[in-house]
Enzyme design. Sequence first.
Site, PDB file in Angstrom:
ATOM      1  CG  HIS A  60       3.436  -2.187  -8.373  1.00  0.00           C
ATOM      2  ND1 HIS A  60       2.924  -1.050  -8.942  1.00  0.00           N
ATOM      3  CD2 HIS A  60       2.369  -2.957  -8.021  1.00  0.00           C
ATOM      4  CE1 HIS A  60       1.581  -1.123  -8.912  1.00  0.00           C
ATOM      5  NE2 HIS A  60       1.231  -2.267  -8.378  1.00  0.00           N
ATOM      6  CG  ASN A  79      -3.673  -3.374 -11.859  1.00  0.00           C
ATOM      7  OD1 ASN A  79      -3.401  -4.511 -12.224  1.00  0.00           O
ATOM      8  ND2 ASN A  79      -4.674  -3.095 -11.051  1.00  0.00           N
ATOM      9  CG  ASP A 101       0.263  -3.113  -4.781  1.00  0.00           C
ATOM     10  OD1 ASP A 101       1.462  -3.419  -4.570  1.00  0.00           O
ATOM     11  OD2 ASP A 101      -0.075  -2.092  -5.414  1.00  0.00           O
ATOM     12  CD  GLU A 102      -2.550  -2.430  -8.633  1.00  0.00           C
ATOM     13  OE1 GLU A 102      -3.632  -1.863  -8.876  1.00  0.00           O
ATOM     14  OE2 GLU A 102      -1.441  -1.926  -8.892  1.00  0.00           O
ATOM     15  CB  VAL A 103       0.674 -10.463  -7.759  1.00  0.00           C
ATOM     16  CG1 VAL A 103       1.434 -11.553  -8.518  1.00  0.00           C
ATOM     17  CG2 VAL A 103       1.511  -9.940  -6.590  1.00  0.00           C
TER      18      VAL A 103
END
Lengths: 558, 558
Positions: free
Chosen positions: A269, A294, A333-335
């Site tokens: 992010h 994502n 999150d969401e690596v």
Amino acid sequence: MIYPNGLFLLAIIPHVLALWPIPTTLKNGTDFLILSPTFDITVNVNNPPQDLLSAVAQAKTYLNTDKLQRLVPGRGSSDAGALKTAPVLLGLTLTLQNTNPVLSISEESVQDFANRSEGYTLSVPSNGKPAVLSANSTLGLFRGLSTFTQLWYDLANVTYTNIAPVSIAKDVPAYPYRGFMLDTARNFFAVSDIKRTLDAMSWVKINTFHWHIVDSQSFPLVLPEFPELAQQGAYSTSEVYSAADVQDIVSYAAERGIDVLMEIDTPGHTAIIAASHPDFVACNQASPWSTFANEPPAGQLRLASPATINFTANLFTAAAKVLPSKYFSTGGDEVNTECYAQDPQTQAELKSSGKTLEQALNTFTEATHGALANLGKTAVVWEEMILDYNLTLSQDTVVMVWISSQDAALVAAKNFRIVHAPSNYFYLDCGAGEWIGDDPSGNSWCDPFKTWQNSYTFDPLANLTSAQTHLVLGGEQLLWTEQSDPNNLDSIAWPRAATSAEIFWTGAKQPDGSPLDGTEALPRLHELRYRMVQRGVGAIQLQPQWCVVRPELCNLNS
Amino acid sequence: MIYPNGLFLLAIIPHVLALWPIPTTLKNGTDFLILSPTFDITVNVNNPPQDLLSAVAQAKTYLNTDKLQRLVPGRGSSDAGALKTAPVLLGLTLTLQNTNPVLSISEESVQDFANRSEGYTLSVPSNGKPAVLSANSTLGLFRGLSTFTQLWYDLANVTYTNIAPVSIAKDVPAYPYRGFMLDTARNFFAVSDIKRTLDAMSWVKINTFHWHIVDSQSFPLVLPEFPELAQQGAYSTSEVYSAADVQDIVSYAAERGIDVLMEIDTPGHTAIIAASHPDFVACNQASPWSTFANEPPAGQLRLASPATINFTANLFTAAAKVLPSKYFSTGGDEVNTECYAQDPQTQAELKSSGKTLEQALNTFTEATHGALANLGKTAVVWEEMILDYNLTLSQDTVVMVWISSQDAALVAAKNFRIVHAPSNYFYLDCGAGEWIGDDPSGNSWCDPFKTWQNSYTFDPLANLTSAQTHLVLGGEQLLWTEQSDPNNLDSIAWPRAATSAEIFWTGAKQPDGSPLDGTEALPRLHELRYRMVQRGVGAIQLQPQWCVVRPELCNLNS
């Protein structure tokens, strides 16, 4: 008439209570009591801090301007007779039980969770004798003032209650963390929007503003040490938070009992950092984005790069050092592993250091969390940092569970403290369908809309053993803003976001042990919505007004 | 450079067009053209009507105040060089082709569908020669002005376009009915909210305000002949539409090319009439409501009662006679037979008259529609009046299809004219879950949310034969307000409600014959949203701003 339990009373006389969150202990009657036109609040505190005096002034303003008519047919007009003979309340006295040096609300609000005292005691006699609010802290007095202002209605400019006497022996929060998250990166929100949100949060005793301030799409945070991040990464020169803006928001929040938990999400992010520091970002705007992130644009910090680690640690230091909070969120999150797999620099750095990606992430996390530890701050992370990787995080790390409420048990099994932020209960943005273009079906992973009824059924202790319950710090509702902006901030958030405020203040069970009950809650939620509107927050109707004043006639089988 | 087809150009140079709805014919270039600071609009019309002059003044105001920066990275800053040498447009000339007596916009807007002329021709040369807008009616000129104001951007207070020359040989609507419905009965909306909505409607060439003004929950319409209906049935004395309010709204709408189609829904959805006329209402607030109505409170006009029929006919007369529209909606949805089966008076009246319920409904409908016919007005009904009952309705009756888009074919088979209002495409309120209390699951029949992408795929001619296509008058998006109020009116309606505006203006197919394409449309919808916000309507973001300025990078596979 004193009833042993206000909730029991509710079952007999519907929507007699306008309190939200409902106090953990409550006795009330059904007498009328008028607030005197000369009503005043006496602060029986030595050298009262300025923010306490400001809170008292604000409470008096609300008492004068709320002008909320009762939500019954006739809007309280039938109360006119009773008001002719009702006793008059002349004053409320605030007292501090604590003999320690008096801290301001702002100082209390940013304490470590363990040292925050938010409880209070409130007594409002029905005979006109002065009301008394006492607490161990100015923060507790602030919470009690919020409750006190919710007791009152208006009829032809007479301010009154119809539930005197009110006795709240002890109202203390079930959980120390009660939050609201706003994403100011996908779309920008002005300082005034945030302040209005902080006001609404304070009315329902939410004590943490989780500020997801930056993300891959924009970097509105102006940091004196890294001005280029906002210069190149903000949507425009006017869509930024200056250092003064941040301090303004932090002060405004703290005066209202709210700690600001800022998040700089890493290492994912972070695409927008490439606008000023391309060397630090892997797979920047790589295509197709769905392989590398994502949502667009792709781009992650080069976690194996010593220069990037150093930058990130310094970034955290720059952002966190000016914040009074003991907590700072580093995200996590969401690596996306493919981003690193296809990044030649990261692959070279992994090879030269002999580390796996997970080991490199551990080094990255140790260094960046270490920067926070140097400031005396505790890191907050999204659940993947605990569940997806084997990292040597401090056991003090606070873990936000977002993917599913079910994951809380997995985090608890690892003995980490939990903040509930489950997408399946608390994501305020879900239900608007897909925002990615070129997708006529338009379905989103987080559909459907999380109704207030659904949110209100959340159980903070589900699937946890009694030995694990101490790990639950609380929870929050969250507004990700891919499809939101200042035009729907109030209406998408309120009154829905008050449901978690009650769950984590009152606890998921009523004082008699039964679960929180939406049927009991709805009339109070209506009252809250109307009071919010009176105070300038655009909370929306949950039912036709016909039902709002007759909720018992709009149930399924009524 | 002149391109044969603006849409083809779009495929090459994304988001070059800000027009919504996209004209049915369009040629444009890529030249820059500046609007002169002394730009003026010349009305080359003899004795121009005042509302045309007002529309011209409003257009000039928008040109001065829109200040919309281009939605590209840098927000148009790279245009600065080109603007130094760009030609300057000094003026726009409006001419009427029609040699008949000049009617005002307001007069044209309330004509029978067949007699409304909304088309126009627009030419904006790229060399600075005056632009020319011509039409056969002042209403056509108004539509062309709306298009003209959408051509312009701002950079450092220079107003300019980058798509000159623009040539719209003929822009005519594909369908004569393009509507927006607002329910002001479940929750109340102030006149200012309605006017703001009318403004937004006019910007996208919506020409009908379907005003669902009353329902079972409240009767805000003040009628001089029946003042008791609002006195007893409005939510409060301030939540009403006075006769002056109605005229104000009707005038405001007509000046903006909008006809007001008022609906007084009968015989169902009338419980609130019992507050002042209990004798006219069967099953008033009967319990459980779900046996007697689709939502609380239950209550339907006693359709077999001569007194009630007389009242209803007089009610329609009172409401319709002050409206200029040629159309009036009598409703007719969700008539509940159990309500009548359990109403002794209705059963007695059926027995004494020897009629079946259907025959009584026919008598009711003939009489009440007859009252409208006496005023020279055509009735509009919901689909049940055609599909569920065998009634002798005039074949002129306009039928709104709401239950499912599939039902249009059934209505067409009966040779009635159709307005598409399908809940599965055009209900703006769906997707917020259930609002009925005591229902923790919280699912609603009309979930999920109808995304703009979904709405935009609607085909007005689906399942119709070519011989039936003439029956399609158009369509509308609808906001039922059980869970809406002024706080989310703008954000729930806009820009989504613009999707049907384009479908029914441009037609469901692009000029090259291919279907309307959401991927082509999204950048234009972004432009529309931003322009709406600049003009004071709180339309919401459909994507993060990062994507708004780079929509091509936020598609599924980009």
